[in-house]
Write an enzyme that holds these catalytic residues in place. Structure first.
Site, PDB file in Angstrom:
ATOM      1  N   HIS A   1      -9.453  42.198  19.488  1.00 15.72           N
ATOM      2  CA  HIS A   1      -9.211  41.483  20.758  1.00 15.72           C
ATOM      3  C   HIS A   1      -8.551  40.322  20.553  1.00 15.72           C
ATOM      4  O   HIS A   1      -7.916  40.014  19.420  1.00 15.72           O
ATOM      5  CB  HIS A   1     -10.829  40.794  20.728  1.00 15.72           C
ATOM      6  CG  HIS A   1     -11.274  40.252  22.161  1.00 15.72           C
ATOM      7  ND1 HIS A   1     -10.817  38.827  22.560  1.00 15.72           N
ATOM      8  CD2 HIS A   1     -11.917  40.705  23.220  1.00 15.72           C
ATOM      9  CE1 HIS A   1     -11.406  38.567  23.469  1.00 15.72           C
ATOM     10  NE2 HIS A   1     -11.825  39.655  24.145  1.00 15.72           N
TER      11      HIS A   1
ATOM     12  N   ASP B   1     -16.103  46.545  25.271  1.00 18.18           N
ATOM     13  CA  ASP B   1     -15.796  48.029  25.847  1.00 18.18           C
ATOM     14  C   ASP B   1     -16.254  49.071  24.959  1.00 18.18           C
ATOM     15  O   ASP B   1     -16.478  50.245  25.598  1.00 18.18           O
ATOM     16  CB  ASP B   1     -14.404  48.372  26.239  1.00 18.18           C
ATOM     17  CG  ASP B   1     -13.878  47.574  27.372  1.00 18.18           C
ATOM     18  OD1 ASP B   1     -14.699  47.040  28.347  1.00 18.18           O
ATOM     19  OD2 ASP B   1     -12.795  46.871  27.539  1.00 18.18           O
TER      20      ASP B   1
HETATM   21  C1  LIG Z   1     -13.064  43.426  27.737  1.00 22.30           C
HETATM   22  C2  LIG Z   1     -11.704  43.759  27.152  1.00 22.30           C
HETATM   23  O1  LIG Z   1     -10.715  43.603  27.822  1.00 22.30           O
HETATM   24  S1  LIG Z   1     -11.527  43.639  25.432  1.00 22.30           S
HETATM   25  C3  LIG Z   1     -10.263  44.481  25.173  1.00 22.30           C
HETATM   26  C4  LIG Z   1     -10.232  45.908  25.516  1.00 22.30           C
HETATM   27  N1  LIG Z   1      -8.802  46.539  24.995  1.00 22.30           N
HETATM   28  C5  LIG Z   1      -8.955  47.426  23.966  1.00 22.30           C
HETATM   29  O2  LIG Z   1      -9.988  48.089  23.317  1.00 22.30           O
HETATM   30  C6  LIG Z   1      -7.469  47.877  23.678  1.00 22.30           C
HETATM   31  C7  LIG Z   1      -7.302  48.285  22.136  1.00 22.30           C
HETATM   32  N2  LIG Z   1      -7.100  46.748  21.459  1.00 22.30           N
HETATM   33  C8  LIG Z   1      -5.804  46.353  21.568  1.00 22.30           C
HETATM   34  O3  LIG Z   1      -4.825  46.965  22.128  1.00 22.30           O
HETATM   35  C9  LIG Z   1      -5.656  44.720  20.923  1.00 22.30           C
HETATM   36  O4  LIG Z   1      -6.595  44.623  20.092  1.00 22.30           O
HETATM   37  C10 LIG Z   1      -5.499  43.929  22.363  1.00 22.30           C
HETATM   38  C11 LIG Z   1      -4.709  44.088  23.409  1.00 22.30           C
HETATM   39  C12 LIG Z   1      -7.042  43.970  22.782  1.00 22.30           C
HETATM   40  C13 LIG Z   1      -5.465  42.586  21.638  1.00 22.30           C
HETATM   41  O5  LIG Z   1      -4.208  42.605  21.134  1.00 22.30           O
HETATM   42  P1  LIG Z   1      -3.612  41.188  20.664  1.00 22.30           P
HETATM   43  O6  LIG Z   1      -4.318  40.190  20.325  1.00 22.30           O
HETATM   44  O7  LIG Z   1      -1.991  40.841  21.120  1.00 22.30           O
HETATM   45  O8  LIG Z   1      -3.265  41.906  18.927  1.00 22.30           O
HETATM   46  P2  LIG Z   1      -2.327  42.724  18.542  1.00 22.30           P
HETATM   47  O9  LIG Z   1      -1.752  43.924  19.503  1.00 22.30           O
HETATM   48  O10 LIG Z   1      -1.078  41.761  18.217  1.00 22.30           O
HETATM   49  O11 LIG Z   1      -2.540  43.186  17.150  1.00 22.30           O
HETATM   50  C14 LIG Z   1      -2.593  42.585  15.791  1.00 22.30           C
HETATM   51  C15 LIG Z   1      -2.610  44.023  14.998  1.00 22.30           C
HETATM   52  O12 LIG Z   1      -3.524  44.647  14.813  1.00 22.30           O
HETATM   53  C16 LIG Z   1      -3.368  46.052  15.358  1.00 22.30           C
HETATM   54  N3  LIG Z   1      -4.529  46.360  16.362  1.00 22.30           N
HETATM   55  C17 LIG Z   1      -4.957  45.582  17.396  1.00 22.30           C
HETATM   56  N4  LIG Z   1      -5.736  46.378  17.915  1.00 22.30           N
HETATM   57  C18 LIG Z   1      -5.677  47.527  17.578  1.00 22.30           C
HETATM   58  C19 LIG Z   1      -6.330  48.818  17.763  1.00 22.30           C
HETATM   59  N5  LIG Z   1      -7.204  48.807  18.793  1.00 22.30           N
HETATM   60  N6  LIG Z   1      -6.078  50.042  17.173  1.00 22.30           N
HETATM   61  C20 LIG Z   1      -4.981  49.829  16.254  1.00 22.30           C
HETATM   62  N7  LIG Z   1      -4.385  48.878  16.057  1.00 22.30           N
HETATM   63  C21 LIG Z   1      -4.770  47.515  16.569  1.00 22.30           C
HETATM   64  C22 LIG Z   1      -1.968  46.022  16.028  1.00 22.30           C
HETATM   65  O13 LIG Z   1      -1.148  47.243  16.139  1.00 22.30           O
HETATM   66  C23 LIG Z   1      -1.306  44.805  15.013  1.00 22.30           C
HETATM   67  O14 LIG Z   1      -0.882  45.231  14.031  1.00 22.30           O
HETATM   68  P3  LIG Z   1       0.449  45.130  13.427  1.00 22.30           P
HETATM   69  O15 LIG Z   1       0.429  43.660  13.094  1.00 22.30           O
HETATM   70  O16 LIG Z   1       0.521  46.132  12.085  1.00 22.30           O
HETATM   71  O17 LIG Z   1       1.761  45.439  14.471  1.00 22.30           O
HETATM   72  O1  LIG Z   2     -10.924  37.800  27.054  1.00 21.32           O
HETATM   73  C1  LIG Z   2     -10.117  38.965  26.919  1.00 21.32           C
HETATM   74  O2  LIG Z   2      -9.123  39.034  26.574  1.00 21.32           O
HETATM   75  C2  LIG Z   2     -10.638  40.184  27.385  1.00 21.32           C
HETATM   76  C3  LIG Z   2     -12.108  40.347  27.619  1.00 21.32           C
HETATM   77  O3  LIG Z   2     -12.990  40.298  26.444  1.00 21.32           O
HETATM   78  C4  LIG Z   2     -12.809  40.197  28.722  1.00 21.32           C
HETATM   79  O4  LIG Z   2     -12.173  39.970  29.741  1.00 21.32           O
HETATM   80  O5  LIG Z   2     -14.097  40.266  28.676  1.00 21.32           O
END
Ligand SMILES: CC(=O)SCCNC(=O)CCNC(=O)[C@H](O)C(C)(C)COP(=O)(O)OP(=O)(O)OC[C@H]1O[C@@H](n2cnc3c(N)ncnc32)[C@H](O)[C@@H]1OP(=O)(O)O
Ligand SMILES: O=C([O-])CC(=O)C(=O)O
Length: 375
Positions: free
Chosen positions: A261, A312
């Site tokens: 997140h 999610d």
């Molecule tokens: C209700 C919602 O919208 S909640 C979010 C729903 N989205 C997801 O579940 C998608 C999967 N998750 C992700 O892609 C990310 O965690 C995000 C986009 C939600 C947040 O991303 P950011 O805050 O930008 O974190 P970021 O992508 O920089 O991650 C930091 C590190 O953790 C890793 N990481 C983060 N999430 C994941 C994941 N789900 N799977 C694998 N690796 C991950 C990244 O690859 C990164 O590693 P690195 O430093 O070696 O490159």
């Molecule tokens: O806050 C965020 O980036 C994503 C999330 O968890 C939501 O929209 O519920």
């Protein structure tokens, strides 16, 4: 001239104030207008939470009755909208159908461009009332079934499930579904809400802002992750296959949907409540294999990457066990988040400033077109 600092993804940048909700990653807490979301999920109907987000206070019984009457009166979709939605290709993603429905409702609204608080509250209520019928239509169409008329003797969540499945399920299922709606309703400046505020900041209309927000929510890094979680579970198959599957996926540098997140780094405040709701659904709907998979992947992700599930992650399997098809999961998120989006649209308009950040140019330096005269 010193190079400007770049804030990719706007990580950590505070762009405005909000009174709608507070996400506190330090204490793992989330409040809507000051109320902890867990308390709202336990004690309130979704309709009351919608009122809270729009008006800043929980409704009195009289205020709730007035809102419920209006909501029930706007549940049915106009016949021409139903025909248009049924004429879309059967292959259209339900999120596309929903986005199209909102766009059409805007085109039909003679007050579309009235951005007064009163007009926008009326539009928010109408979208809140109508979106369950669109979600239900998309689910039923996937099974060759015609849409059902709403029932105004039922509450919001009961009617949503009735219109989708043709019957009101057990109270435990209704309550668990309603819990998911409350938890999904609002989350400060997430990508889709921010999108709605960007569109609103140009003084565009509410339907345009919501249509754009739906587009932002569809992506798998945001709301689309609840669908992707189910795809992951299907790929893994059984809990026993989790570790091998995860090792392969991480070796391919895949993002594991439903984990991580932008704000919460020690766990999503909403997950324990939704995990309990999932458990209740699973007990009633023979879903123990999914719970085993849930726990196995959560454990393996924690061990491998130190990452926690986001909302999610439990919501996807919960919707599956209730009976929704996977492509209908993110549209349910839309039906819940319409409350938060429209609260933010009103807040943006109340103290507006055009949202237009700056960029650092890294293309070629200024150059001449070769030759003379037109090319
Ligand atoms: C209700 C919602 O919208 S909640 C979010 C729903 N989205 C997801 O579940 C998608 C999967 N998750 C992700 O892609 C990310 O965690 C995000 C986009 C939600 C947040 O991303 P950011 O805050 O930008 O974190 P970021 O992508 O920089 O991650 C930091 C590190 O953790 C890793 N990481 C983060 N999430 C994941 C994941 N789900 N799977 C694998 N690796 C991950 C990244 O690859 C990164 O590693 P690195 O430093 O070696 O490159
Ligand atoms: O806050 C965020 O980036 C994503 C999330 O968890 C939501 O929209 O519920």
């Amino acid at each position: 001239m010193s190079a400007p600092s770049i804030h990719k993804g706007l990580t950590g940048i505070v762009v405005d104030t909000t009174e709608v909700s507070m996400v506190n990653p330090e204490t793992n807490s989330l409040t809507y207008r000051g109320y902890p979301v867990q308390d709202l999920a336990e004690k309130c109907r979704f309709e009351e939470v919608a009122y809270l987000l729009w008006y800043g206070e929980l409704p009195t019984p009289e205020q709730l009755a007035v809102q419920s009457e209006a909501e029930r009166a706007h549940r049915a979709l106009p016949a021409d909208l139903v025909l248009t939605l049924l004429s879309l290709p059967e292959t259209a993603h339900p999120m596309d159908t929903l986005r199209t429905a909102v766009s059409i409702l805007g085109a039909h609204d003679p007050h579309e461009d009235d951005n007064s608080l009163e007009a926008n509250r009326a539009k928010a209520l109408r979208l809140f009332a109508a979106l369950p019928a669109v979600v239900a239509l998309t689910q039923r169409r996937r099974h060759g079934l015609l849409p059902l008329a709403p029932r105004d003797d039922l509450g919001y969540a009961e009617n949503f499930l009735y219109m989708t499945f043709g019957e009101v399920p057990e109270p435990v299922i209704v309550r668990a579904f309603e819990t998911s709606l409350v938890l999904y309703a609002e989350h400060s400046f997430n990508a889709s809400t921010f999108t709605s505020r960007v569109v609103t900041s140009t003084l565009s209309d509410l339907y345009s802002a919501v249509t754009a927000a739906i587009g932002a929510l569809k992506g798998p890094l945001h709301g689309g992750a609840n669908e992707a979680v189910m795809t992951t579970f299907e790929e893994i198959g059984t809990a026993g296959g989790t570790e091998a599957w995860l090792a392969g996926a991480l070796a391919e540098k895949r993002k594991i949907m439903g984990f991580g997140h932008r704000v919460y780094k020690r766990g999503d405040s909403r997950v324990p409540t939704m995990r309990r709701a999932l458990q209740e659904i699973a007990e009633l709907r023979d879903g123990h294999h999914l719970l085993d998979l849930y726990e196995a992947l959560a454990r393996a992700m924690h061990d491998a990457k130190g990452l926690h599930p986001n909302l999610d992650y439990p919501a996807g399997p919960a919707y599956h066990l209730i009976g929704f098809d996977t492509p209908v999961f993110t549209p349910i998120f839309v039906a819940a988040r319409i409350t938060g989006w429209t609260a933010h649209i009103a807040e943006q308009l109340a103290d507006n400033s055009l949202i237009r950040p700056s960029s650092a140019y890294t293309g070629p330096t200024e150059r001449m077109i070769s030759g003379s005269g037109p090319r």
